[in-house]
Scaffold this active site. Structure first.
Site, PDB file in Angstrom:
ATOM      1  N   CYS A  74       0.936  -1.192  -0.086  1.00  0.00           N
ATOM      2  CA  CYS A  74       0.080  -0.012   0.165  1.00  0.00           C
ATOM      3  C   CYS A  74       0.898   1.227  -0.017  1.00  0.00           C
ATOM      4  O   CYS A  74       1.714   1.362   0.668  1.00  0.00           O
ATOM      5  CB  CYS A  74      -0.971   0.189   1.370  1.00  0.00           C
ATOM      6  SG  CYS A  74      -2.034   1.392   1.320  1.00  0.00           S
ATOM      7  N   CYS A 122       0.350   2.965   3.580  1.00  0.00           N
ATOM      8  CA  CYS A 122       0.836   2.757   4.840  1.00  0.00           C
ATOM      9  C   CYS A 122       1.811   1.890   4.702  1.00  0.00           C
ATOM     10  O   CYS A 122       2.290   1.293   5.942  1.00  0.00           O
ATOM     11  CB  CYS A 122      -0.343   2.214   5.674  1.00  0.00           C
ATOM     12  SG  CYS A 122      -1.295   0.564   5.345  1.00  0.00           S
ATOM     13  N   CYS A 172      -5.191   0.489   6.680  1.00  0.00           N
ATOM     14  CA  CYS A 172      -5.614   1.971   6.710  1.00  0.00           C
ATOM     15  C   CYS A 172      -6.680   2.536   5.939  1.00  0.00           C
ATOM     16  O   CYS A 172      -7.104   3.712   5.988  1.00  0.00           O
ATOM     17  CB  CYS A 172      -4.232   2.801   6.079  1.00  0.00           C
ATOM     18  SG  CYS A 172      -4.115   2.752   4.345  1.00  0.00           S
ATOM     19  N   CYS A 229      -8.408  -5.495  -9.857  1.00  0.00           N
ATOM     20  CA  CYS A 229      -8.073  -4.548 -10.738  1.00  0.00           C
ATOM     21  C   CYS A 229      -7.739  -3.348  -9.669  1.00  0.00           C
ATOM     22  O   CYS A 229      -8.451  -2.433  -9.331  1.00  0.00           O
ATOM     23  CB  CYS A 229      -9.185  -4.023 -11.649  1.00  0.00           C
ATOM     24  SG  CYS A 229      -8.938  -2.916 -13.009  1.00  0.00           S
TER      25      CYS A 229
END
Length: 135
Positions: A48, A51, A100, A122
């Site tokens: 991510c 985070c 997060c 996706c």
């Protein structure tokens, strides 16, 4: 919903670029075929961008030719959160980072791809950061 990583909106705005903020925090979508990882073949982990939580691995990435990176399974089921999304007059399933709450993209099923799960996560490139495996 409560997340392990929670920050005030002003902090997210300060830490993310305007484009990252628009997708990760406001559920925007980057344009098709322009993302950094759409055609990437590098072996590693996709984390991510907001985070740093590991979300996907390169061994579940596949070519869907849809314009965004596609994965058939997250790193583990607890890495992502799936939420019903009825915006834009469609019934879809939104994918968020479970740590997060940042928007990643959408997951689709039953499209006929030759993958073990028959799912296509996706995901916006701008929501991810690739950490290559050590050689």
């Amino acid at each position: 919903m409560s997340y392990d990583v929670e920050k005030p909106d002003e902090q997210w705005r300060a830490e993310l670029t305007p484009a990252e903020y628009a997708v990760l925090r406001k559920a925007g979508t980057e344009p098709a075929f322009v993302g950094e990882y759409t055609d990437t073949k590098t072996t590693g982990a996709y984390d991510c961008r907001a985070c740093g939580a590991e979300l996907f691995r390169s061994d579940t990435k596949f070519e869907s030719h849809c314009g965004w990176p596609s994965f058939y399974d997250p790193r583990d089921t607890d890495a992502v959160e799936l939420i019903e999304d009825r915006t834009l007059g469609m019934a879809r399933v939104e994918v968020r980072c479970a740590k997060c709450g940042s928007h990643l993209g959408h997951v689709f099923e039953g499209e006929g791809y030759a993958t073990p799960t028959d799912q296509r996560y996706c995901i916006n490139s701008i929501s991810l950061r690739l950490t290559p495996d050590e050689a």
